[in-house]
Design a protein around this motif. Structure first.
Motif, PDB file in Angstrom:
ATOM      1  N   GLU A 195      71.444 -36.469  15.643  1.00 32.66           N
ATOM      2  CA  GLU A 195      71.422 -35.002  15.520  1.00 32.66           C
ATOM      3  C   GLU A 195      71.640 -34.365  16.895  1.00 32.66           C
ATOM      4  O   GLU A 195      72.461 -33.454  17.064  1.00 32.66           O
ATOM      5  N   ALA A 196      70.862 -34.853  17.857  1.00 31.23           N
ATOM      6  CA  ALA A 196      70.955 -34.299  19.214  1.00 31.23           C
ATOM      7  C   ALA A 196      72.311 -34.619  19.835  1.00 31.23           C
ATOM      8  O   ALA A 196      72.938 -33.774  20.491  1.00 31.23           O
ATOM      9  N   VAL A 197      72.774 -35.851  19.627  1.00 27.76           N
ATOM     10  CA  VAL A 197      74.043 -36.280  20.221  1.00 27.76           C
ATOM     11  C   VAL A 197      75.207 -35.497  19.595  1.00 27.76           C
ATOM     12  O   VAL A 197      76.145 -35.106  20.280  1.00 27.76           O
ATOM     13  N   ALA A 198      75.106 -35.230  18.282  1.00 26.24           N
ATOM     14  CA  ALA A 198      76.169 -34.474  17.605  1.00 26.24           C
ATOM     15  C   ALA A 198      76.272 -33.070  18.198  1.00 26.24           C
ATOM     16  O   ALA A 198      77.370 -32.561  18.458  1.00 26.24           O
ATOM     17  N   PHE A 199      75.122 -32.464  18.438  1.00 23.30           N
ATOM     18  CA  PHE A 199      75.122 -31.121  19.016  1.00 23.30           C
ATOM     19  C   PHE A 199      75.752 -31.143  20.414  1.00 23.30           C
ATOM     20  O   PHE A 199      76.622 -30.330  20.734  1.00 23.30           O
ATOM     21  N   ALA A 200      75.335 -32.111  21.219  1.00 26.18           N
ATOM     22  CA  ALA A 200      75.881 -32.218  22.581  1.00 26.18           C
ATOM     23  C   ALA A 200      77.376 -32.531  22.550  1.00 26.18           C
ATOM     24  O   ALA A 200      78.137 -32.083  23.414  1.00 26.18           O
ATOM     25  N   THR A 201      77.801 -33.277  21.533  1.00 22.04           N
ATOM     26  CA  THR A 201      79.224 -33.609  21.403  1.00 22.04           C
ATOM     27  C   THR A 201      80.055 -32.356  21.150  1.00 22.04           C
ATOM     28  O   THR A 201      81.113 -32.155  21.756  1.00 22.04           O
ATOM     29  N   SER A 202      79.536 -31.487  20.271  1.00 27.21           N
ATOM     30  CA  SER A 202      80.245 -30.237  20.007  1.00 27.21           C
ATOM     31  C   SER A 202      80.289 -29.367  21.257  1.00 27.21           C
ATOM     32  O   SER A 202      81.252 -28.654  21.513  1.00 27.21           O
ATOM     33  N   LEU A 203      79.222 -29.439  22.031  1.00 29.92           N
ATOM     34  CA  LEU A 203      79.112 -28.593  23.218  1.00 29.92           C
ATOM     35  C   LEU A 203      80.024 -29.075  24.343  1.00 29.92           C
ATOM     36  O   LEU A 203      80.652 -28.293  25.035  1.00 29.92           O
ATOM     37  N   LEU A 204      80.108 -30.393  24.531  1.00 30.26           N
ATOM     38  CA  LEU A 204      80.739 -30.929  25.740  1.00 30.26           C
ATOM     39  C   LEU A 204      82.021 -31.718  25.503  1.00 30.26           C
ATOM     40  O   LEU A 204      82.727 -32.034  26.452  1.00 30.26           O
ATOM     41  N   ASN A 205      82.285 -32.077  24.253  1.00 28.80           N
ATOM     42  CA  ASN A 205      83.511 -32.803  23.932  1.00 28.80           C
ATOM     43  C   ASN A 205      83.757 -34.019  24.835  1.00 28.80           C
ATOM     44  O   ASN A 205      84.789 -34.140  25.488  1.00 28.80           O
ATOM     45  N   PRO A 206      82.777 -34.945  24.893  1.00 32.37           N
ATOM     46  CA  PRO A 206      83.004 -36.146  25.712  1.00 32.37           C
ATOM     47  C   PRO A 206      84.044 -37.064  25.074  1.00 32.37           C
ATOM     48  O   PRO A 206      84.272 -36.998  23.861  1.00 32.37           O
ATOM     49  N   ALA A 207      84.656 -37.913  25.886  1.00 31.39           N
ATOM     50  CA  ALA A 207      85.573 -38.926  25.364  1.00 31.39           C
ATOM     51  C   ALA A 207      84.798 -40.180  24.989  1.00 31.39           C
ATOM     52  O   ALA A 207      85.200 -40.937  24.111  1.00 31.39           O
ATOM     53  N   VAL A 208      83.685 -40.388  25.685  1.00 34.48           N
ATOM     54  CA  VAL A 208      82.870 -41.579  25.459  1.00 34.48           C
ATOM     55  C   VAL A 208      81.403 -41.189  25.392  1.00 34.48           C
ATOM     56  O   VAL A 208      80.932 -40.390  26.210  1.00 34.48           O
ATOM     57  N   ILE A 209      80.697 -41.741  24.424  1.00 39.25           N
ATOM     58  CA  ILE A 209      79.240 -41.611  24.376  1.00 39.25           C
ATOM     59  C   ILE A 209      78.680 -43.020  24.513  1.00 39.25           C
ATOM     60  O   ILE A 209      79.042 -43.912  23.734  1.00 39.25           O
ATOM     61  N   VAL A 210      77.855 -43.233  25.506  1.00 39.34           N
ATOM     62  CA  VAL A 210      77.273 -44.553  25.713  1.00 39.34           C
ATOM     63  C   VAL A 210      75.773 -44.464  25.427  1.00 39.34           C
ATOM     64  O   VAL A 210      75.096 -43.581  25.936  1.00 39.34           O
ATOM     65  N   ILE A 211      75.299 -45.371  24.582  1.00 38.30           N
ATOM     66  CA  ILE A 211      73.876 -45.414  24.279  1.00 38.30           C
ATOM     67  C   ILE A 211      73.266 -46.606  25.028  1.00 38.30           C
ATOM     68  O   ILE A 211      73.695 -47.754  24.834  1.00 38.30           O
ATOM     69  N   GLY A 212      72.320 -46.304  25.896  1.00 36.16           N
ATOM     70  CA  GLY A 212      71.658 -47.362  26.661  1.00 36.16           C
ATOM     71  C   GLY A 212      70.154 -47.222  26.559  1.00 36.16           C
ATOM     72  O   GLY A 212      69.649 -46.476  25.727  1.00 36.16           O
ATOM     73  N   GLY A 213      69.440 -47.917  27.421  1.00 35.65           N
ATOM     74  CA  GLY A 213      67.975 -47.900  27.367  1.00 35.65           C
ATOM     75  C   GLY A 213      67.468 -49.023  26.480  1.00 35.65           C
ATOM     76  O   GLY A 213      68.234 -49.690  25.776  1.00 35.65           O
TER      77      GLY A 213
ATOM     78  N   TYR B 293      79.570 -38.279  13.509  1.00 34.07           N
ATOM     79  CA  TYR B 293      80.826 -38.062  12.796  1.00 34.07           C
ATOM     80  C   TYR B 293      80.682 -37.045  11.669  1.00 34.07           C
ATOM     81  O   TYR B 293      81.623 -36.311  11.372  1.00 34.07           O
ATOM     82  N   SER B 294      79.484 -36.970  11.065  1.00 31.22           N
ATOM     83  CA  SER B 294      79.355 -36.021   9.948  1.00 31.22           C
ATOM     84  C   SER B 294      79.031 -34.609  10.424  1.00 31.22           C
ATOM     85  O   SER B 294      79.316 -33.646   9.726  1.00 31.22           O
ATOM     86  N   ARG B 295      78.438 -34.461  11.629  1.00 32.10           N
ATOM     87  CA  ARG B 295      78.012 -33.135  12.058  1.00 32.10           C
ATOM     88  C   ARG B 295      78.957 -32.470  13.056  1.00 32.10           C
ATOM     89  O   ARG B 295      78.772 -31.312  13.391  1.00 32.10           O
ATOM     90  N   SER B 296      79.912 -33.239  13.588  1.00 29.30           N
ATOM     91  CA  SER B 296      80.792 -32.641  14.601  1.00 29.30           C
ATOM     92  C   SER B 296      82.126 -32.282  13.959  1.00 29.30           C
ATOM     93  O   SER B 296      82.521 -32.882  12.960  1.00 29.30           O
ATOM     94  N   LEU B 297      82.813 -31.341  14.557  1.00 31.80           N
ATOM     95  CA  LEU B 297      84.136 -30.976  14.063  1.00 31.80           C
ATOM     96  C   LEU B 297      85.128 -32.106  14.373  1.00 31.80           C
ATOM     97  O   LEU B 297      84.970 -32.802  15.374  1.00 31.80           O
ATOM     98  N   PRO B 298      86.133 -32.253  13.523  1.00 34.23           N
ATOM     99  CA  PRO B 298      87.065 -33.379  13.709  1.00 34.23           C
ATOM    100  C   PRO B 298      87.677 -33.450  15.107  1.00 34.23           C
ATOM    101  O   PRO B 298      87.850 -34.531  15.657  1.00 34.23           O
ATOM    102  N   LEU B 299      87.966 -32.293  15.686  1.00 33.55           N
ATOM    103  CA  LEU B 299      88.597 -32.330  17.011  1.00 33.55           C
ATOM    104  C   LEU B 299      87.677 -32.967  18.059  1.00 33.55           C
ATOM    105  O   LEU B 299      88.138 -33.683  18.939  1.00 33.55           O
ATOM    106  N   ALA B 300      86.366 -32.710  17.925  1.00 33.55           N
ATOM    107  CA  ALA B 300      85.422 -33.266  18.907  1.00 33.55           C
ATOM    108  C   ALA B 300      85.269 -34.775  18.755  1.00 33.55           C
ATOM    109  O   ALA B 300      84.893 -35.465  19.704  1.00 33.55           O
ATOM    110  N   THR B 301      85.529 -35.297  17.563  1.00 32.07           N
ATOM    111  CA  THR B 301      85.336 -36.739  17.365  1.00 32.07           C
ATOM    112  C   THR B 301      86.661 -37.514  17.308  1.00 32.07           C
ATOM    113  O   THR B 301      86.661 -38.730  17.179  1.00 32.07           O
ATOM    114  N   LYS B 302      87.769 -36.775  17.425  1.00 34.98           N
ATOM    115  CA  LYS B 302      89.073 -37.440  17.463  1.00 34.98           C
ATOM    116  C   LYS B 302      89.111 -38.273  18.749  1.00 34.98           C
ATOM    117  O   LYS B 302      88.819 -37.759  19.818  1.00 34.98           O
ATOM    118  N   ASP B 303      89.409 -39.528  18.646  1.00 32.47           N
ATOM    119  CA  ASP B 303      89.446 -40.440  19.802  1.00 32.47           C
ATOM    120  C   ASP B 303      88.099 -40.628  20.484  1.00 32.47           C
ATOM    121  O   ASP B 303      88.029 -41.139  21.598  1.00 32.47           O
TER     122      ASP B 303
END
Ligand code: ZN
Length: 383
Positions: free
Chosen positions: A294-312, A330-340
């Motif tokens: 949920e949090a990552v989807a929101f940040a994805t829409s906000l920042l449009n990263p090319a890569v999201i890395v989950i660590g820890g 993938y379900s909460r972000s707009l297609p353009l933000a998750t393309k590639d």
């Protein structure tokens, strides 16, 4: 360029500097031990030429990753390769005086073990599990680090070692290491550290974005609605880390009072129970993945990263955690933000924090302006 056939004429054409200027600079860099002159046949063939090679061990950095329950101290060369490291059982809650005293002692021992003279220590990089004002090297705002608020970490260490000290948030250092070592070609990257707590770091336009006060990416205490209202260790309710942080999941498992989870205290313990296939733990970490998503989807829409890395630590649960993150992003972000968009697990190990600290120091030390100061201080006779 340090791996190339680095001849004086190649440097002249690359930099556009005149021959006398290049000659003078090479002489100064040689004197400081940063480059070494050798004769060898270059790739283009012909007679052996004088080639200049970068000497990554001319200076070392002292790299410190202060965690909630232990601290890693390392020395690294200018290529950010760890030369030696040690892990200290020291809780950040012991306070700055005790923690920094132990770090100073461990650092001195590491330097002595590798016979590093004081004048070859180029700088110190430190990561802290709290927001840090990067400009002043002070912790800022509230944190789990009682006694550290506003503490002058940089001043404390600079007074001991008399070298430049750089202090940053620990997740920023993980982000830096992951970006430089694994995704150097990407300019927009988001790193999520899901461990005891939850934090994130951002590379925007190729640089770490720390925000105005150093609190950028401090998402652990953002409220996530719809998953209950458990009390967080910050005193609020329904925070991301109160729902999906390692400490909160451990609490949840202990509350089951099944006997099976009595000893589960840390994020690592939670992952161990998941790996052994304990059903409640597996259900919990899948839920945590969705909540994190949920949090990552929101940040994805906000920042449009090319890569999201989950660590820890929780990332060691692998797909059990990642499935939920992917599903929500993938379900909460707009297609353009998750393309590639690439969502990956961290590829680095537990040394990533100290490697990030090494980058902090080497970036600064080798930046043209600071390098000039280092060279002036070293002087041509100090080879
Ligand atoms: Zn909170």
């Amino acid at each position: 360029m340090d791996n190339a056939d680095c001849t004086r004429s190649a440097i002249e054409s690359l930099t556009g500097l005149s021959r006398p200027t290049v000659t003078e600079r090479l002489r100064t860099l040689s004197a400081a031990g940063l480059i070494h002159k050798t004769n060898r046949r270059v790739a283009s063939g012909g007679r052996p030429a004088t080639v200049y090679e970068f000497q990554p061990r001319a200076y070392v950095s002292l790299c410190v990753d202060i965690g909630e329950v232990h601290t890693r101290v390392a020395i690294a060369d200018l290529r950010n390769t760890i030369i030696e490291e040690t892990v200290l059982d020291q809780r950040v809650s012991d306070g700055p005086q005790a923690v920094l005293a132990t770090i100073i002692e461990a650092g001195r021992q590491l330097l002595a073990s590798r016979a590093v003279k004081g004048d070859r220590l180029g700088g110190i990089g430190v990561g802290l599990p709290a927001p840090v004002d990067f400009a002043t090297g002070r912790t800022v705002g509230w944190s789990i680090m009682s006694g550290w608020e506003g503490y002058e970490v940089r001043e404390h260490l600079a007074a001991e070692f008399d070298v430049p000290v750089f202090v940053d948030n620990d997740v920023n250092l993980l982000t830096l290491a992951e970006h430089r070592l694994v995704w150097p070609e990407e300019s927009h990257l988001m790193f999520i550290k899901a461990g005891t707590g939850i934090g994130s770091g951002f590379v925007v336009d190729g640089r770490i974005n720390r925000g105005s006060l150093g609190a950028a990416g401090d998402i652990g205490h953002a409220r996530i609605a719809g998953y209950g209202d458990p009390v967080c260790r910050c005193g609020n309710r329904g925070c991301l880390e109160a729902l999906a942080g390692g400490w909160a999941m451990a609490r949840e498992l202990r509350l089951l009072q099944s006997g099976e989870y009595d000893g589960v205290m840390t994020a690592r313990d939670v992952v161990s129970t998941v790996r052994r296939g304990a059903p409640e733990a597996m259900a919990l970490i899948r839920d945590a993945g969705r909540i994190l998503g949920e949090a990552v989807a929101f940040a994805t829409s906000l920042l449009n990263p090319a890569v999201i890395v989950i660590g820890g630590e929780l990332a060691r649960a692998g797909d059990q955690l990642m499935a939920g993150v992917r599903e929500l992003v993938y379900s909460r972000s707009l297609p353009l933000a998750t393309k590639d968009l690439n969502i990956s697990l961290s590829r680095l190990d537990e040394s990533a924090g100290v490697i990030g600290a090494a980058f902090l120091v080497s970036d600064a030390l080798l930046a043209p302006e600071r390098l000039d100061r280092v060279l002036r201080a070293t002087g041509p006779a100090a080879s």
